[in-house]
Motif scaffolding. Structure first.
Motif, mmCIF file in Angstrom:
data_model
loop_
_atom_site.group_PDB
_atom_site.id
_atom_site.type_symbol
_atom_site.label_atom_id
_atom_site.label_comp_id
_atom_site.label_asym_id
_atom_site.label_seq_id
_atom_site.Cartn_x
_atom_site.Cartn_y
_atom_site.Cartn_z
ATOM 1 N N SER A 158 0.852 -1.191 0.000
ATOM 2 C CA SER A 158 0.000 0.000 0.000
ATOM 3 C C SER A 158 0.885 1.237 0.000
ATOM 4 O O SER A 158 1.864 1.310 0.747
ATOM 5 C CB SER A 158 -0.908 -0.001 1.233
ATOM 6 O OG SER A 158 -1.631 1.216 1.328
ATOM 7 N N ILE A 159 0.554 2.204 -0.865
ATOM 8 C CA ILE A 159 1.337 3.436 -0.973
ATOM 9 C C ILE A 159 0.411 4.636 -0.775
ATOM 10 O O ILE A 159 -0.638 4.721 -1.404
ATOM 11 C CB ILE A 159 2.020 3.571 -2.356
ATOM 12 C CG1 ILE A 159 2.738 2.275 -2.737
ATOM 13 C CG2 ILE A 159 2.984 4.739 -2.368
ATOM 14 C CD1 ILE A 159 2.050 1.511 -3.840
ATOM 15 N N GLY A 160 0.812 5.524 0.110
ATOM 16 C CA GLY A 160 0.077 6.765 0.303
ATOM 17 C C GLY A 160 0.982 7.957 0.074
ATOM 18 O O GLY A 160 2.170 7.912 0.407
ATOM 19 N N VAL A 161 0.452 9.001 -0.519
ATOM 20 C CA VAL A 161 1.198 10.239 -0.736
ATOM 21 C C VAL A 161 0.443 11.362 -0.036
ATOM 22 O O VAL A 161 -0.706 11.656 -0.381
ATOM 23 C CB VAL A 161 1.371 10.555 -2.235
ATOM 24 C CG1 VAL A 161 2.122 11.870 -2.414
ATOM 25 C CG2 VAL A 161 2.097 9.420 -2.941
ATOM 26 N N ASN A 162 1.088 11.952 0.976
ATOM 27 C CA ASN A 162 0.452 13.031 1.752
ATOM 28 C C ASN A 162 -0.905 12.583 2.297
ATOM 29 O O ASN A 162 -1.906 13.280 2.151
ATOM 30 C CB ASN A 162 0.312 14.292 0.908
ATOM 31 C CG ASN A 162 1.656 14.838 0.462
ATOM 32 O OD1 ASN A 162 2.650 14.712 1.164
ATOM 33 N ND2 ASN A 162 1.694 15.425 -0.727
ATOM 34 N N THR A 163 -0.936 11.404 2.895
ATOM 35 C CA THR A 163 -2.096 10.761 3.528
ATOM 36 C C THR A 163 -3.153 10.283 2.532
ATOM 37 O O THR A 163 -4.153 9.698 2.947
ATOM 38 C CB THR A 163 -2.781 11.690 4.569
ATOM 39 O OG1 THR A 163 -3.470 12.747 3.891
ATOM 40 C CG2 THR A 163 -1.760 12.261 5.550
ATOM 41 N N GLY A 288 9.087 17.721 -0.834
ATOM 42 C CA GLY A 288 8.330 17.833 0.412
ATOM 43 C C GLY A 288 7.222 16.816 0.578
ATOM 44 O O GLY A 288 6.637 16.720 1.670
ATOM 45 N N ASP A 289 6.914 16.054 -0.453
ATOM 46 C CA ASP A 289 5.844 15.059 -0.342
ATOM 47 C C ASP A 289 6.239 13.942 0.620
ATOM 48 O O ASP A 289 7.393 13.496 0.641
ATOM 49 C CB ASP A 289 5.525 14.451 -1.711
ATOM 50 C CG ASP A 289 4.642 15.358 -2.561
ATOM 51 O OD1 ASP A 289 4.123 16.357 -2.019
ATOM 52 O OD2 ASP A 289 4.480 15.066 -3.756
ATOM 53 N N ARG A 290 5.267 13.503 1.419
ATOM 54 C CA ARG A 290 5.465 12.391 2.339
ATOM 55 C C ARG A 290 4.859 11.130 1.732
ATOM 56 O O ARG A 290 3.714 11.145 1.268
ATOM 57 C CB ARG A 290 4.827 12.674 3.694
ATOM 58 C CG ARG A 290 5.727 13.437 4.644
ATOM 59 C CD ARG A 290 5.171 13.493 6.039
ATOM 60 N NE ARG A 290 3.807 14.012 6.082
ATOM 61 C CZ ARG A 290 2.761 13.297 6.452
ATOM 62 N NH1 ARG A 290 2.896 12.025 6.794
ATOM 63 N NH2 ARG A 290 1.569 13.847 6.480
ATOM 64 N N ILE A 291 5.619 10.053 1.745
ATOM 65 C CA ILE A 291 5.197 8.793 1.134
ATOM 66 C C ILE A 291 5.128 7.728 2.213
ATOM 67 O O ILE A 291 6.108 7.474 2.912
ATOM 68 C CB ILE A 291 6.185 8.366 0.026
ATOM 69 C CG1 ILE A 291 6.358 9.499 -0.999
ATOM 70 C CG2 ILE A 291 5.710 7.096 -0.661
ATOM 71 C CD1 ILE A 291 7.600 9.359 -1.851
ATOM 72 N N GLU A 292 3.982 7.131 2.384
ATOM 73 C CA GLU A 292 3.762 6.090 3.387
ATOM 74 C C GLU A 292 3.704 4.733 2.685
ATOM 75 O O GLU A 292 2.944 4.552 1.721
ATOM 76 C CB GLU A 292 2.464 6.341 4.137
ATOM 77 C CG GLU A 292 2.258 5.452 5.346
ATOM 78 C CD GLU A 292 2.843 6.059 6.627
ATOM 79 O OE1 GLU A 292 2.864 5.345 7.642
ATOM 80 O OE2 GLU A 292 3.254 7.233 6.602
ATOM 81 N N ILE A 293 4.498 3.768 3.142
ATOM 82 C CA ILE A 293 4.603 2.459 2.501
ATOM 83 C C ILE A 293 4.379 1.394 3.567
ATOM 84 O O ILE A 293 5.019 1.416 4.616
ATOM 85 C CB ILE A 293 6.002 2.274 1.871
ATOM 86 C CG1 ILE A 293 6.279 3.378 0.835
ATOM 87 C CG2 ILE A 293 6.132 0.894 1.234
ATOM 88 C CD1 ILE A 293 7.745 3.489 0.470
#
Length: 299
Positions: A158-163, A288-293
Motif C-alpha cells: 500500500s502506498i500513500g502520498v500526503n495521507t 516535500g511530499d510524504r510517502i507512506e509504505i
C-alpha cells in the motif's frame, strides 16, 4: 454446482514484431525467427486454453489485457495467459475477493538459451508468478473447479502520498526515483511501528528507493543484492539503490518492514516518480511530499 464465471486476460500479439518491415532492419534472421516463434507459441497457448475452457462447466469471456479499464468484479476467477507482466497488470484491477491463475504461455527453454547465447538473448518468459503452463493448465483448472485446491494469499504494498492512499497496490515492487536515471534522488525515511518507537531518521542521496513484496523479492530486488523470501511471507523488503556516502547510516540501507510497521519517506527533489510494478502504473511526487509504505493492502 453453480457454473463458475471466469475472465481470461490475454497478452497482446503486437509485443512481438512481425517482420523486418516494422523497422527491424538491424535484427538478425535468427532473432526474427525467434520472435516469430514466440508469437506462434503464445497464440497456440491461447487457443489451447480456450479450447480447454469450452469443454468445462464454466462461463467465460476473453479480453486483451489492455482493454481492461475498470475494477474486475462479478467473476469467480481471473485467468491470465502471457507472463508475469500480464498477471501484474490484472492484479491492479482485482481486490482480495477474486483469485487469479497465471498461465505462462511462452516459458523459457534452457536448451534454446544455451544454443543461441553467443548470438542473441533467447530467453522467453520467466513466469515466476504463473502457476500453470499449457502442460498442466487443465489439471489445475479441474482442481480449482472441484475445490481441490485453494488460492494462496500474497501480500501487496500500500502506498500513500500526503495521507492520500493510491488506489493501485503493488504485487511485485515499487521504485521511487527521479524520472531521469542520471539524476540524484534525495529523500529521507524512517520505519514506524504500531508498538515501538520509530527508527532513526535516515537521509539518503542515491539512485532511489525500492520496496518489494515476498513475491517480488526474486525480481529486481534479488538482482540488486537483496534476499529471496518465502512467497507467503507478510514482510516487505526495502533497499536504497546505490547510496552515496553511507557513513553511520549504512546498516539502514537495506532491511525489512513487518506487518506491524510502515515506512515513512519524504522526497527532497523537484521531481520524482513512484513506479508501481515496473512501468505499469506511476505516480508523480514533488519536493516535500510524504510517502507512506506498508503491507496494509488487500491480499
Amino acid at each position: 454446482m453453480a457454473r463458475r464465471r471466469l475472465l481470461v486476460l490475454l497478452k497482446p500479439f503486437d509485443v512481438y514484431p512481425a517482420s523486418q518491415s516494422d523497422g527491424l532492419s538491424r535484427i538478425t534472421s535468427l532473432q526474427l525467427k525467434h520472435l516469430d516463434n514466440r508469437r506462434k507459441v503464445h497464440k497456440d497457448a491461447i487457443n489451447f486454453c480456450q479450447n480447454i475452457l469450452r469443454h468445462k462447466p464454466v462461463e467465460w469471456k476473453a479480453l486483451l489485457r489492455n482493454d481492461i479499464r475498470q475494477p474486475i468484479h462479478d467473476v469467480d476467477l481471473v485467468i491470465t495467459v502471457g507472463g508475469d507482466g500480464t498477471l501484474l497488470h490484472a492484479s491492479h484491477y482485482i481486490d482480495d475477493s477474486v483469485p487469479v491463475l497465471g498461465v505462462n504461455s511462452d516459458p523459457t527453454r534452457p536448451e534454446e538459451v544455451l544454443r543461441h547465447s553467443n548470438v542473441y538473448d533467447a530467453t522467453r518468459s520467466t513466469g515466476y508468478l504463473c502457476a500453470a503452463t499449457v502442460d498442466n493448465f487443465e489439471q489445475i483448472l479441474d482442481n480449482i473447479i472441484e475445490d481441490r485446491i485453494s488460492p494462496s494469499d500474497l501480500r501487496r504494498i500500500s502506498i500513500g502520498v500526503n495521507t492520500q492512499v493510491i488506489s493501485t497496490y503493488a504485487l511485485n515492487d515499487i521504485l521511487i526515483a527521479h524520472p531521469c536515471p542520471a539524476t540524484l534522488s534525495r529523500f529521507s525515511f524512517k520505519i514506524k511501528s504500531d508498538y515501538q518507537p520509530c527508527s532513526p531518521l535516515v537521509s539518503s542521496r542515491s539512485s532511489g528507493l525500492r520496496v518489494s513484496t515476498a513475491a517480488g523479492a526474486t525480481a529486481a530486488m534479488l538482482s540488486a543484492g537483496g534476499f529471496p523470501m518465502p512467497i507467503l511471507s507478510q514482510d516487505l523488503q526495502y533497499m536504497v539503490r546505490e547510496p552515496i556516502a553511507l557513513g553511520a547510516a549504512s546498516s539502514f540501507m537495506h532491511g525489512f518492514i513487518n506487518p506491524q510497521q510502515s515506512m515513512e519517506a519524504t522526497w527532497f527533489c523537484k521531481e520524482g516518480i513512484i513506479y508501481i510494478d515496473g512501468t505499469h502504473v506511476r505516480c508523480s511526487v514533488k519536493n516535500g511530499d510524504r510517502i507512506e509504505i506498508s503491507s496494509k493492502a488487500p491480499v
